[in-house]
Write a protein that holds these residues in place. Structure first.
Motif, PDB file in Angstrom:
ATOM      1  N   LEU A  79     -38.534   3.424 -12.188  1.00 59.29           N
ATOM      2  CA  LEU A  79     -39.231   2.603 -11.185  1.00 59.29           C
ATOM      3  C   LEU A  79     -40.498   3.858 -10.580  1.00 59.29           C
ATOM      4  O   LEU A  79     -40.933   4.989 -10.810  1.00 59.29           O
ATOM      5  N   THR A  97     -34.565  -3.997 -11.376  1.00 60.62           N
ATOM      6  CA  THR A  97     -35.162  -2.932 -11.150  1.00 60.62           C
ATOM      7  C   THR A  97     -34.362  -1.872 -10.308  1.00 60.62           C
ATOM      8  O   THR A  97     -33.874  -1.850  -9.357  1.00 60.62           O
ATOM      9  N   ILE A 125     -30.592  -0.586 -14.502  1.00 58.81           N
ATOM     10  CA  ILE A 125     -30.899  -0.137 -13.084  1.00 58.81           C
ATOM     11  C   ILE A 125     -30.377   1.142 -13.384  1.00 58.81           C
ATOM     12  O   ILE A 125     -30.666   2.343 -12.730  1.00 58.81           O
ATOM     13  N   ASP A 138     -41.613  -1.024 -13.380  1.00 61.51           N
ATOM     14  CA  ASP A 138     -42.139  -1.808 -11.689  1.00 61.51           C
ATOM     15  C   ASP A 138     -40.808  -3.111 -12.131  1.00 61.51           C
ATOM     16  O   ASP A 138     -40.870  -3.611 -12.456  1.00 61.51           O
ATOM     17  N   GLU A 139     -41.133  -4.005 -10.991  1.00 62.54           N
ATOM     18  CA  GLU A 139     -40.286  -5.450 -10.606  1.00 62.54           C
ATOM     19  C   GLU A 139     -40.817  -6.514 -11.737  1.00 62.54           C
ATOM     20  O   GLU A 139     -40.254  -7.072 -11.893  1.00 62.54           O
ATOM     21  N   ASP A 167     -33.507   1.870  -8.708  1.00 63.17           N
ATOM     22  CA  ASP A 167     -34.581   2.354  -7.319  1.00 63.17           C
ATOM     23  C   ASP A 167     -34.967   3.770  -7.523  1.00 63.17           C
ATOM     24  O   ASP A 167     -35.386   4.130  -6.864  1.00 63.17           O
ATOM     25  N   GLU A 168     -34.569   4.445  -9.295  1.00 54.42           N
ATOM     26  CA  GLU A 168     -34.435   6.333  -9.140  1.00 54.42           C
ATOM     27  C   GLU A 168     -35.899   5.990  -9.350  1.00 54.42           C
ATOM     28  O   GLU A 168     -36.716   5.390 -10.192  1.00 54.42           O
ATOM     29  N   THR A 169     -37.066   6.941  -9.018  1.00 60.55           N
ATOM     30  CA  THR A 169     -38.299   7.233  -9.496  1.00 60.55           C
ATOM     31  C   THR A 169     -38.206   8.957 -10.092  1.00 60.55           C
ATOM     32  O   THR A 169     -39.689   8.959 -10.148  1.00 60.55           O
ATOM     33  N   THR A 220     -42.575  -8.070  -4.774  1.00 56.61           N
ATOM     34  CA  THR A 220     -41.838  -7.448  -5.474  1.00 56.61           C
ATOM     35  C   THR A 220     -41.089  -8.674  -6.463  1.00 56.61           C
ATOM     36  O   THR A 220     -41.323 -10.037  -6.578  1.00 56.61           O
TER      37      THR A 220
END
Length: 784
Positions: free
Chosen positions: A470, A563, A465, A502-503, A565-567, A545
């Motif tokens: 992502l 996964t 994380i 991704d997931e 959250d930072e994109t 997901t």
């Protein structure tokens, strides 16, 4: 229409006693199916079949109907009254047959036997499975009562003739054992009662008039009463004491369902996780389904995968261990409780399919009941379920307009403090192979920062994380992200300067790391829509997901969500896409083309564009095939059972343990097979005399070569009475000689006897011979 024949005289009291005895024995046998069904409906259907078959047989006897009319009356009664006893919920007004009930009675007679073996006991669906006990009771009653009312009264009653009437109830009793479960259903009580009634009936109905004339009424009655009491006491004592000693434990009981593979093999379907990017690219704004009842924070489970081959995560095949995701079976209305799961929360989900099109049934938690109300004809018997993973499958596939409801249990999620000292569960997960070495090394490096299993898994989750980014690999994403989760993709995840995915990738990477630490882990793919308070929510491809579940001892399967959250990937850390140089190809020189060469020929299709109507077999062909298949199946079942028992007999004798026992078993097996080929095996004499007698019988059939029985008898006597340890090589030699001798005898008889020998049992032939000799001796004594 021709008039019916004049009725036969009324049945005697003796015949009515025979009928009552046979029905009582059949009822005791029918109760044995109780371990395979979840309600008493099966018993009502079975007793109804006995009643219908009995009425048909009595009507045929009363009006002296021939064989074909009797069969016609019995089949008509089967279908007309079957709706009342077997399918009352589907019948019109609870008793009138409908096309659905008639179809269920036919389908149940043909396919119900297979479905009852592949259903997770206790059985409760599909409805046509109830036709199995109804059909069994009807068939046994028709045959047994017909013999009791029309065949036996016209002949001198002998033990073997009376014993023929017991074949039907005995086969029904055997079917209850074979179609049941490992747990016997009142085996001792039913067995002793069945044996007592059968023996008493045979004893009391043996040549009544002759015995009374000789011994006198009172003396005969006293003997019968004393004999009856002795039979009852002996059966109760011997059946209770000896039965408890010789009955096999539950794990060693032979039942057919333990030897039948599930009829569904999920390996024919692609891995759901392999199509993850299809949702995020092609169905991102497409409504896949609408869901009602989903609570805040709950996720929709699509499929659970626990095996990895270096290319993708998949659902294990049916040959994997029972703890794996591969054990999908028919389950019935009552779904078995899931293992390892701890739950105090129940939920309900109503789903209507829109753009989703696959065999995996979206659900939540662990289902307790699945109710289909679809519009395109799928049936309950198309549902397969794996209680270990909470995954359900509809083999006919879901399509737009289908709907269903699911009642489920939700796994309790304890606080992190309560899991500090909890070990992972001791289960055997499916195989995982080709984990890249950098993934294993990175997992060990991160896990060394913690001391307990849950803390190690939390460390892996936090590392992904906090260090990963992502990206779904779409045009709007800042950083490129390759699809897939093969070994090369996992290698790049931990070796490139920036971890992007991704997931799909993060769930796969986390699972491989956890599995390298020997933790039972599996990947779950599903949907995570924003649900509020159980209201209706539309699920789109953007909600797809994946997450991880790890089994903890006494707690259950707990989820992890690795996964990030930072994109926003830092610009100086965006990995550049790899360029693949193209080989240089020398261009051919230009040539001038004629104008005609520039015109491309066009093929004109003059064929008729109208769709051709596919050839469909008429309905009567299917009905005729089913009618012909029913008697064939009913004849093949006992033949197959006899063949299996004989193979088991040979295997038990050959693996007897001690060398002398195995050698004696070879001799016994040879004699049994000679007897089953129709040869008269001498009794109560030495092996050498038996060998000489059988050799003479074979020579009488024109065979010039010796059977080798004399040599076999000598070697067997030497092994049994030699007082020494018999080596495995010597035992194998004796068995080779025995089987070679049987092969010579088999070649000496005709094809019909060879075929019939496959379904004879020597013990039954010996018993029949003893009964015949006893009857002949009794008759000779009665003569003045």
């Amino acid at each position: 229409m021709s008039a019916l024949r004049s009725p036969l005289p009324r049945l005697s009291t003796t015949t009515w006693v025979d009928v009552a005895t046979l029905l009582t024995l059949a009822t005791i046998a029918m109760v044995g199916l109780g371990s395979a069904f979840d309600s008493i409906d099966y018993l009502l259907a079975g007793l109804g079949g006995l009643v219908v078959g009995t009425l048909a047989a009595l009507a045929a006897q009363r009006f002296r109907l021939g064989t074909l009319p009797t069969i016609a009356v019995a089949i008509g009664a089967y279908f007309v009254l079957g709706s009342v006893f077997a399918l009352p919920r589907d019948a019109l007004f609870g008793f009138l047959p409908t096309p659905d009930t008639l179809a269920s009675l036919t389908i149940g007679a043909v396919f119900g036997w297979a479905d009852i073996l592949t259903l997770r006991a206790p059985v409760s669906l599909p409805d046509y499975v109830t036709a199995v006990p109804y059909l069994a009771g009807w068939l046994v009653a028709v045959v047994s009562i017909t013999l009791a009312t029309r065949w036996l009264p016209n002949r001198t009653r002998t033990p073997w003739r009376s014993g023929l009437l017991l074949i039907g109830p005995t086969l029904l009793y055997t079917a209850g054992v074979l179609l049941g479960t490992d747990e016997a259903y009142f085996a001792a009580v039913r067995g002793v009662t069945f044996a007592c009634i059968a023996l008493i009936w045979l004893g009391w109905r043996r040549r009544d008039s002759a015995q009374v004339a000789i011994a006198g009424g009172r003396q005969m009655l006293r003997r019968k009463v004393v004999g009856t009491a002795a039979v009852v006491v002996s059966a109760a004592v011997v059946g209770t004491l000896v039965g408890n000693l010789v009955v096999p434990p539950e794990e060693d009981r032979f039942v057919l369902r333990e030897n039948i593979d599930p009829p569904f093999e999920q390996l024919v379907y692609p891995s759901p996780l392999a199509g993850f990017r299809e949702y995020t690219k092609d169905y991102v704004d497409t409504t896949l389904m609408t869901v009602t009842g989903l609570q805040t924070g709950e996720r929709i489970r699509l499929a659970t995968m626990d095996t990895y081959d270096g290319v993708s995560w998949g659902v294990a095949g049916a040959a994997e261990s029972s703890d794996s995701s591969g054990q999908f079976r028919l389950v019935g209305r009552t779904i078995p409780e899931p293992p390892l799961v701890t739950s105090n929360t129940e939920s309900s989900l109503d789903v209507t399919i829109a753009g989703y099109d696959d065999v995996w049934i979206p659900s939540t938690g662990y289902a307790e009941a699945i109710t289909l109300s679809q519009a395109q004809g799928a049936a309950d018997e198309d549902v397969r379920y794996n209680e270990a993973t909470g995954t359900a499958v509809l083999t006919s596939g879901l399509a737009s307009g289908d709907s269903y409801s699911i009642g489920a249990l939700q796994q309790d999620l304890p606080a992190a403090e309560a899991l500090a000292d909890v070990p992972v569960a001791a289960i055997a997960p499916s195989a995982v192979s080709r984990i890249p070495d950098p993934v294993i090394a990175k997992a060990a490096e991160i896990a060394n920062t913690a001391s307990t299993p849950y803390a190690k898994l939390q460390a892996l989750e936090q590392w992904m994380i906090t260090t990963g980014y992502l990206s779904h690999g779409t045009a709007s994403d800042q950083a490129p992200s390759r699809a897939g989760h093969g070994a090369d993709r996992m290698f790049d995840m931990v070796t490139l300067p920036t971890m992007v995915g991704d997931e799909e990738q993060y769930a796969s990477l986390f699972a491989l790391m956890a599995r390298s630490l020997n933790y039972p882990v599996r990947v779950v793919m599903g949907f995570a829509p924003e649900a509020v308070g159980g209201g209706q929510v539309s699920v789109t491809g953007d909600d797809v997901t994946a997450w991880i579940e790890v089994a903890f001892d006494g707690v259950g399967w707990l989820p992890f969500f690795p996964t990030p959250d930072e994109t926003d990937v830092p610009q100086d850390q965006v990995p550049k896409p790899k360029t693949e140089p193209q080989p240089q190809v020398r261009q051919p020189p230009r040539t001038d083309s004629e104008p005609d060469d520039l015109v491309t020929a066009v093929e004109i299709d003059d064929s008729d564009d109208e769709e051709k109507t596919p050839f469909v077999l008429p309905t009567w062909v299917y009905i005729a095939g089913i009618v012909l298949a029913i008697p064939i199946v009913l004849l093949l079942i006992p033949l197959l059972v006899i063949g299996a028992l004989k193979k088991r007999r040979l295997r038990r004798r050959r693996n007897a343990g001690a060398g002398d026992l195995a050698a004696a078993g070879a001799w016994d097996e040879a004699l049994d097979q000679y007897s089953e080929l129709g040869f008269d095996v001498p009794q109560r004499t030495t092996r050498r005399h038996v060998a000489a007698g059988l050799q003479d019988q074979v020579l009488d059939r024109g065979v010039t070569e010796t059977t080798g029985l004399t040599v076999l008898a000598a070697h067997t006597d030497d092994a049994v009475f030699g007082g020494r340890d018999v080596s495995p090589e010597e035992t194998e030699r004796v068995w080779t000689e025995a089987l070679a001798s049987v092969a010579i005898a088999r070649a000496a008889v005709g094809r019909s006897r060879r075929f019939a020998s496959r379904f004879r049992v020597s013990a039954a032939r010996a018993w029949a011979a003893r009964v015949a000799r006893s009857a002949a001796s009794a008759k000779s004594k009665e003569k003045p």
